[in-house]
Design a protein around this motif. Structure first.
Motif, PDB file in Angstrom:
ATOM      1  N   GLU A  85      63.040  32.703  37.979  1.00  0.00           N
ATOM      2  CA  GLU A  85      61.766  31.993  37.868  1.00  0.00           C
ATOM      3  C   GLU A  85      61.918  30.737  37.013  1.00  0.00           C
ATOM      4  O   GLU A  85      61.382  29.680  37.349  1.00  0.00           O
ATOM      5  CB  GLU A  85      60.679  32.905  37.285  1.00  0.00           C
ATOM      6  CG  GLU A  85      60.229  34.003  38.228  1.00  0.00           C
ATOM      7  CD  GLU A  85      59.683  33.465  39.537  1.00  0.00           C
ATOM      8  OE1 GLU A  85      58.892  32.490  39.511  1.00  0.00           O
ATOM      9  OE2 GLU A  85      60.054  34.002  40.595  1.00  0.00           O
ATOM     10  N   LYS A  88      63.757  28.167  39.092  1.00  0.00           N
ATOM     11  CA  LYS A  88      62.884  27.597  40.129  1.00  0.00           C
ATOM     12  C   LYS A  88      61.961  26.541  39.531  1.00  0.00           C
ATOM     13  O   LYS A  88      61.745  25.486  40.119  1.00  0.00           O
ATOM     14  CB  LYS A  88      62.051  28.695  40.795  1.00  0.00           C
ATOM     15  CG  LYS A  88      62.832  29.562  41.754  1.00  0.00           C
ATOM     16  CD  LYS A  88      61.932  30.652  42.321  1.00  0.00           C
ATOM     17  CE  LYS A  88      62.704  31.611  43.188  1.00  0.00           C
ATOM     18  NZ  LYS A  88      61.858  32.716  43.674  1.00  0.00           N
ATOM     19  N   LYS A  89      61.416  26.832  38.356  1.00  0.00           N
ATOM     20  CA  LYS A  89      60.533  25.864  37.694  1.00  0.00           C
ATOM     21  C   LYS A  89      61.312  24.624  37.281  1.00  0.00           C
ATOM     22  O   LYS A  89      60.808  23.505  37.375  1.00  0.00           O
ATOM     23  CB  LYS A  89      59.857  26.496  36.484  1.00  0.00           C
ATOM     24  CG  LYS A  89      58.815  27.526  36.864  1.00  0.00           C
ATOM     25  CD  LYS A  89      58.224  28.200  35.649  1.00  0.00           C
ATOM     26  CE  LYS A  89      57.251  29.287  36.071  1.00  0.00           C
ATOM     27  NZ  LYS A  89      56.711  30.007  34.910  1.00  0.00           N
ATOM     28  N   VAL A  91      63.925  23.363  38.765  1.00  0.00           N
ATOM     29  CA  VAL A  91      64.251  22.587  39.961  1.00  0.00           C
ATOM     30  C   VAL A  91      63.042  21.803  40.435  1.00  0.00           C
ATOM     31  O   VAL A  91      63.154  20.654  40.856  1.00  0.00           O
ATOM     32  CB  VAL A  91      64.784  23.518  41.078  1.00  0.00           C
ATOM     33  CG1 VAL A  91      64.837  22.810  42.405  1.00  0.00           C
ATOM     34  CG2 VAL A  91      66.149  24.055  40.704  1.00  0.00           C
ATOM     35  N   THR A  92      61.865  22.381  40.349  1.00  0.00           N
ATOM     36  CA  THR A  92      60.650  21.697  40.807  1.00  0.00           C
ATOM     37  C   THR A  92      60.083  20.756  39.764  1.00  0.00           C
ATOM     38  O   THR A  92      59.223  19.948  40.067  1.00  0.00           O
ATOM     39  CB  THR A  92      59.562  22.709  41.216  1.00  0.00           C
ATOM     40  OG1 THR A  92      59.235  23.525  40.089  1.00  0.00           O
ATOM     41  CG2 THR A  92      60.028  23.560  42.377  1.00  0.00           C
ATOM     42  N   PHE A  93      60.568  20.776  38.548  1.00  0.00           N
ATOM     43  CA  PHE A  93      60.045  19.925  37.481  1.00  0.00           C
ATOM     44  C   PHE A  93      60.162  18.443  37.815  1.00  0.00           C
ATOM     45  O   PHE A  93      59.184  17.711  37.688  1.00  0.00           O
ATOM     46  CB  PHE A  93      60.727  20.249  36.148  1.00  0.00           C
ATOM     47  CG  PHE A  93      60.290  19.364  35.027  1.00  0.00           C
ATOM     48  CD1 PHE A  93      59.041  19.515  34.453  1.00  0.00           C
ATOM     49  CD2 PHE A  93      61.119  18.358  34.560  1.00  0.00           C
ATOM     50  CE1 PHE A  93      58.626  18.694  33.427  1.00  0.00           C
ATOM     51  CE2 PHE A  93      60.709  17.535  33.526  1.00  0.00           C
ATOM     52  CZ  PHE A  93      59.463  17.701  32.960  1.00  0.00           C
ATOM     53  N   GLU A  95      60.110  16.919  40.576  1.00  0.00           N
ATOM     54  CA  GLU A  95      59.176  16.576  41.643  1.00  0.00           C
ATOM     55  C   GLU A  95      57.770  16.330  41.115  1.00  0.00           C
ATOM     56  O   GLU A  95      57.014  15.549  41.670  1.00  0.00           O
ATOM     57  CB  GLU A  95      59.139  17.681  42.694  1.00  0.00           C
ATOM     58  CG  GLU A  95      60.454  17.867  43.436  1.00  0.00           C
ATOM     59  CD  GLU A  95      60.445  19.105  44.318  1.00  0.00           C
ATOM     60  OE1 GLU A  95      59.393  19.782  44.399  1.00  0.00           O
ATOM     61  OE2 GLU A  95      61.475  19.388  44.911  1.00  0.00           O
ATOM     62  N   SER A  96      57.433  16.980  40.019  1.00  0.00           N
ATOM     63  CA  SER A  96      56.082  16.848  39.477  1.00  0.00           C
ATOM     64  C   SER A  96      55.960  15.672  38.506  1.00  0.00           C
ATOM     65  O   SER A  96      54.867  15.323  38.107  1.00  0.00           O
ATOM     66  CB  SER A  96      55.662  18.148  38.796  1.00  0.00           C
ATOM     67  OG  SER A  96      56.519  18.401  37.699  1.00  0.00           O
ATOM     68  N   CYS A  97      57.082  15.050  38.112  1.00  0.00           N
ATOM     69  CA  CYS A  97      57.059  13.914  37.188  1.00  0.00           C
ATOM     70  C   CYS A  97      56.967  12.612  37.972  1.00  0.00           C
ATOM     71  O   CYS A  97      57.453  12.519  39.093  1.00  0.00           O
ATOM     72  CB  CYS A  97      58.336  13.890  36.355  1.00  0.00           C
ATOM     73  SG  CYS A  97      58.387  15.192  35.148  1.00  0.00           S
TER      74      CYS A  97
END
Length: 117
Positions: A85, A88-89, A91-93, A95-97
């Motif tokens: 978990e 996963k967070k 890796v997606t971090f 994308e959210s910046c």
């Protein structure tokens, strides 16, 4: 005429002996004690126990070991799931910046990459 014992009695007697033998403080003389308590012949009970052990059925000590192993594996699985978990967070971090923030972090963290490019 031989005495016929129920399967339930055989199973109960063998379980008592196996549990007594699993504990080192009660292992000595377990068959004699259980046979006396259940009004059975020691030889008969010994035969039942020998047949049970040769059948490959699990003994209480084996089942306890399996329970401990199962508990250890469940804890390991839970830790692995937590780590997954987090990854996963992570890796997606990016994308959210905002893109420029990610670029600034990249160039600030590795200035040599700018010179090579």
């Amino acid at each position: 005429m031989p005495i016929r014992y129920t399967d339930e009695l055989k199973t109960h007697a063998v379980d008592l002996v196996i549990h007594a033998q699993a504990d080192s403080s009660t292992a000595n003389g377990a068959i004699r004690r259980v046979a006396k308590e259940l009004a059975l012949s020691s030889e008969t009970l010994c035969t039942w126990v020998r047949n049970y052990k040769s059948s490959g059925a699990m003994t209480p000590a084996q089942s306890i070991d399996l329970e401990a192993e199962n508990k250890r594996l469940r804890a390991e699985l839970a830790e692995t799931n937590r780590a997954n978990e987090i990854l996963k967070k992570a890796v997606t971090f990016p994308e959210s910046c905002p893109v420029d923030l990610v670029d600034r972090q990249f160039t600030a963290a590795s200035p040599n990459l700018l010179l090579a490019g």
